[in-house]
Enzyme design. Structure first.
Site, short mmCIF file in Angstrom:
data_model
loop_
_atom_site.label_atom_id
_atom_site.label_comp_id
_atom_site.label_asym_id
_atom_site.label_seq_id
_atom_site.Cartn_x
_atom_site.Cartn_y
_atom_site.Cartn_z
N GLU A 213 35.50 -37.98 -16.58
CA GLU A 213 35.41 -37.15 -14.77
C GLU A 213 36.31 -37.50 -13.55
OE1 GLU A 213 33.75 -34.81 -14.49
OE2 GLU A 213 32.58 -33.84 -13.37
N GLU B 116 24.32 -42.33 -17.74
CA GLU B 116 25.20 -42.78 -17.30
C GLU B 116 25.14 -42.16 -15.15
OE1 GLU B 116 28.56 -40.82 -19.54
OE2 GLU B 116 28.15 -42.54 -21.77
N LYS C 47 21.34 -33.28 -18.50
CA LYS C 47 22.76 -33.77 -16.55
C LYS C 47 21.00 -34.02 -16.02
CE LYS C 47 23.90 -28.52 -16.24
NZ LYS C 47 23.95 -28.14 -16.02
N LYS D 93 26.22 -39.49 -13.19
CA LYS D 93 27.12 -38.58 -13.28
C LYS D 93 28.04 -38.02 -11.64
CE LYS D 93 26.29 -33.02 -13.55
NZ LYS D 93 27.49 -32.92 -12.77
N ARG E 210 37.85 -28.68 -18.25
CA ARG E 210 37.22 -28.44 -19.04
C ARG E 210 37.07 -26.92 -19.37
NH1 ARG E 210 31.29 -27.99 -17.19
NH2 ARG E 210 30.32 -26.28 -17.42
N ARG F 180 36.47 -32.04 -15.21
CA ARG F 180 36.16 -33.16 -16.32
C ARG F 180 37.45 -33.10 -16.45
NH1 ARG F 180 31.51 -31.47 -21.17
NH2 ARG F 180 32.25 -33.19 -22.33
N ARG G 46 26.08 -26.80 -25.77
CA ARG G 46 24.47 -27.27 -24.84
C ARG G 46 24.33 -27.52 -25.41
NH1 ARG G 46 25.39 -26.49 -19.34
NH2 ARG G 46 27.05 -24.76 -19.31
#
Ligand code: AMP
Length: 652
Positions: free
Chosen positions: A388, A336, A511, A338, A358, A343, A505
């Site tokens: 986002e 996707e 990313k 970035k 976030r 967020r 995480r």
């Protein structure tokens, strides 16, 4: 439970700075505490009245507190201020006043943990003109009922500075210690034995029940002097590792003794993991503590995410490039764009929408435009979705950097106006709950399908993130290039089968973004500015060196990152003053500069260009700093530029 007991616990916690001691003090207290009192007691220990994600505030500043103390003790505000100055703490001032007044109020009703919590909650509910008077009344009531140390903590709780040092980690460990087996291994036991001599004294002092690893019989015979009975049981380490529930009431063991630190740590991680995970969904350790006490592991595992209560977001790991990403998340996977924004986690229930950042701050008020778009475009009765939010320039439609829209997050007034001036588009990329059903455990591709189904896109307001699913490196490369060329940060690679893991995480969301080193370049030309920048040299021609000829080769213009006001950092004025000394040629608005100043420049990408003599141009160059310590002979040369250009192609 009387508040007095909690205040004594606070006093003990305040006295020690050691985390382990704090954990022990809090754990002992949790064990004693009635289930009904646990919620208010824990939240008050955290120096809060509401969970961290709530936007409710008590709204009592120190000055109002001075008035309230004066009213409660029937003295003048100036006297309170004097005491405040002397002690440096309004809480201590209140404690002192309370001690002086003790005789006069023998017959007030004692405060309870619940009544203090309710009182503080009441303060937050008050709004409007008459609220100050009412707040004074509530505080005054609490203080007239508070004794000594209680007064100190009531005051501190109200002004939001409890000073007992109980962070989330301490609460988590205390919950684990209070309600689940404590795990020790050989080395820890040896230390304890050195201090206390007899293992029986340590373990059976409080008639604790113990589970002991068989392996210890060989390595620590002193432990195995204990006879197996109702309170003592032996089991192989492997079998101990298989136990999933260490809730004291269910598994019955207060203490588990194992041989190796490895097993011990694994068990401890299992126990704190259950508590931590419950908090990822609940986002409220006070609630977790209550459920841990009442229902143990089963209860904690049942804590579900709920619309209206923000969930810790899943975080991404880094990948070095597309290939690396494929290796970690598998083939095929989803890529996707970035987006470079911030967020938002949106909770929708009927026509109500709440938005969290976030860090789970409630920003609903700041983004009425986003809520409006969600109400209109999301076809679900209730849901939790994430995306986002990216600001864009109304004229050009291009995305604008995060710094330029961050003011929308902080804005408290004229919100509609700012929303109009700085619009954002929400690029949706995940869904966690749909029409009352939690779907975090569903694989990503299914969640994405749900998201696409319920989203009726509204261009420039609410869209689903651009995505492809592929197992082909070239296709992914193309997509990456396209994303960067549109001003996005790079790509996200997502494992199609992976669940949503709150707060972690995880290795199934990666990313990918170019990380390019900065260049040290010199300024060889500049343009006189216009408008706000009139009087300053404001656009600087950059150059690197040709190591063979010593020539300076141009490679773009720099105007971003330099400040208009001196107080904010390196300013145009400063650079102009310096450059003026080195002007060698003037041509209308343009001047040529003898290369003297070295600047460090960051950029998004190096592109081929026929405009500049180096054959390259920097994309989005950004001033980092002046490098006074470097001379022009030391700036980067064209070979370095070529090397970065090549590595970047490789990355793409
Ligand atoms: P970073 O902040 O560099 O760790 O990158 C992760 C962040 O990228 C997430 O927390 C999101 O705010 C943001 N992001 C932008 N686009 C996406 C996307 N398509 N999927 C997930 N996160 C995204």
């Amino acid at each position: 439970m009387e508040y007095n007991i909690l205040a004594e616990v606070f006093a003990k916690l305040e006295k020690t700075a050691e985390r382990l001691k704090k954990t022990g003090i809090l754990a002992d207290f949790l064990l004693e505490c009635d289930t009904d009192d646990i919620y208010p007691a824990v939240i008050l220990s955290q120096g809060r009245v509401f969970p961290s994600w709530s936007q409710k505030e008590i709204g009592v500043a120190s000055l109002l507190m001075v008035k309230a103390i004066a009213k409660a003790y029937g003295i003048k505000g100036t006297e309170v201020e004097k005491l405040w100055q002397k002690t440096g703490d309004l809480g201590l001032a209140a404690e002192e006043l309370s001690k002086k007044r003790r005789q006069a109020t023998l017959f007030t009703k004692p405060l309870t943990v619940k009544s203090v919590h309710e009182g503080l909650k009441g303060l937050a509910e008050l709004e409007g003109n008459k609220s100050q008077k009412k707040k004074l009344e509530i505080i005054s009531y609490l203080l007239t009922s508070a004794k000594d140390v209680e007064a100190k903590y009531v005051v501190r709780a109200i002004i939001g500075n409890l000073r007992i040092g109980v962070a989330d980690g301490v609460v988590r460990d205390a919950i684990a210690k209070a309600f689940f087996s404590e795990v020790f291994w050989k080395d820890i036991l040896k230390q304890k034995i050195n201090q206390k001599k007899r293992i029986e004294d340590i373990l059976l002092l409080e008639k604790k029940s113990i589970l002991i690893a068989e392996e210890l019989k060989k390595t620590m015979p002193e432990v195995c002097g204990l006879e197996e009975n109702n309170d003592v049981k032996y089991l192989g380490e492997k079998d101990i590792l298989k136990i999933n529930d260490f809730w004291k009431k269910e598994c019955k063991y207060d203490i588990v003794l194992v041989g190796s630190a490895e097993t011990g740590n694994a068990l401890r991680a299992k126990i704190t993991g259950i508590v931590e995970k419950a908090n990822e969904a609940a986002n409220d350790f006070a609630l977790v503590a209550k459920i841990a006490k009442k229902e143990g592991t089963i209860g904690l595992k049942k804590i579900d995410i709920a619309v209206g209560r923000p969930i810790k977001v899943m975080l991404a790991q880094k990948a070095k490039g597309i290939e690396d990403a494929f290796e970690t998340v598998g083939k095929p996977c989803a890529f996707e764009y970035k987006y470079d924004g911030f967020r938002l986690q949106a909770h929708k229930k009927g026509s109500q929408v709440q938005l969290y950042t976030r860090r789970l701050e409630d920003v609903t008020k700041q983004f009425p435009d986003v809520s409006g778009a969600i109400k209109k475009g999301i076809k679900a009765e209730s849901c939790i979705i994430e995306g986002e939010a990216v600001g864009y320039d109304k004229k050009t439609g291009r995305s604008i950097p995060f710094q330029n829209i961050s003011r929308r997050i902080k804005r408290k007034y004229n919100i509609e106006e700012l929303a109009e001036a700085v619009p954002v588009v929400l690029n949706l990329f995940d869904i966690l709950s749909l029409d009352g059903i939690t779907i975090i455990k569903e694989p990503f591709h299914k969640r994405r399908a749900h998201l696409e189904k319920i989203t009726h896109e509204i261009p420039k307001k609410l869209v689903v993130a651009e995505a492809i699913v592929t197992d082909n490196i070239e296709t992914a490369d193309e997509f990456y290039k396209k994303s960067l060329s549109l001003g996005n940060e790079g790509l996200m690679a997502k494992n199609l089968k992976a669940p949503y893991k709150p707060g972690s995480r995880v290795g199934h969301m990666l990313k990918i973004k170019p990380v390019l080193e900065t260049l040290d370049l010199t300024i060889v030309a500049a343009d006189w500015g216009e408008g706000k920048r009139a009087g300053w040299l404001s656009s600087y021609g950059l150059a690197c060196r040709d190591p063979d000829t010593g020539e300076f080769l141009t490679m773009g213009k720099l105007g971003t990152g330099i400040k208009e006001k001196k107080e904010e950092g390196t300013s145009f004025e400063e650079i102009t003053d310096e450059l003026k000394k080195h002007i060698i040629k003037k041509e209308a608005k343009r001047v040529e500069i003898a290369p003297t100043i070295v600047v460090e420049v960051a950029y998004e990408e190096i592109q081929k260009s026929s405009t500049y003599t180096s054959g390259f141009a920097l994309r989005f160059p950004r001033f980092v700093r002046i490098r006074d310590e470097k001379s022009v002979d030391e700036i980067d040369d064209i070979n370095k530029v070529i090397a970065i250009f090549d590595s970047q192609r490789h990355n793409l």
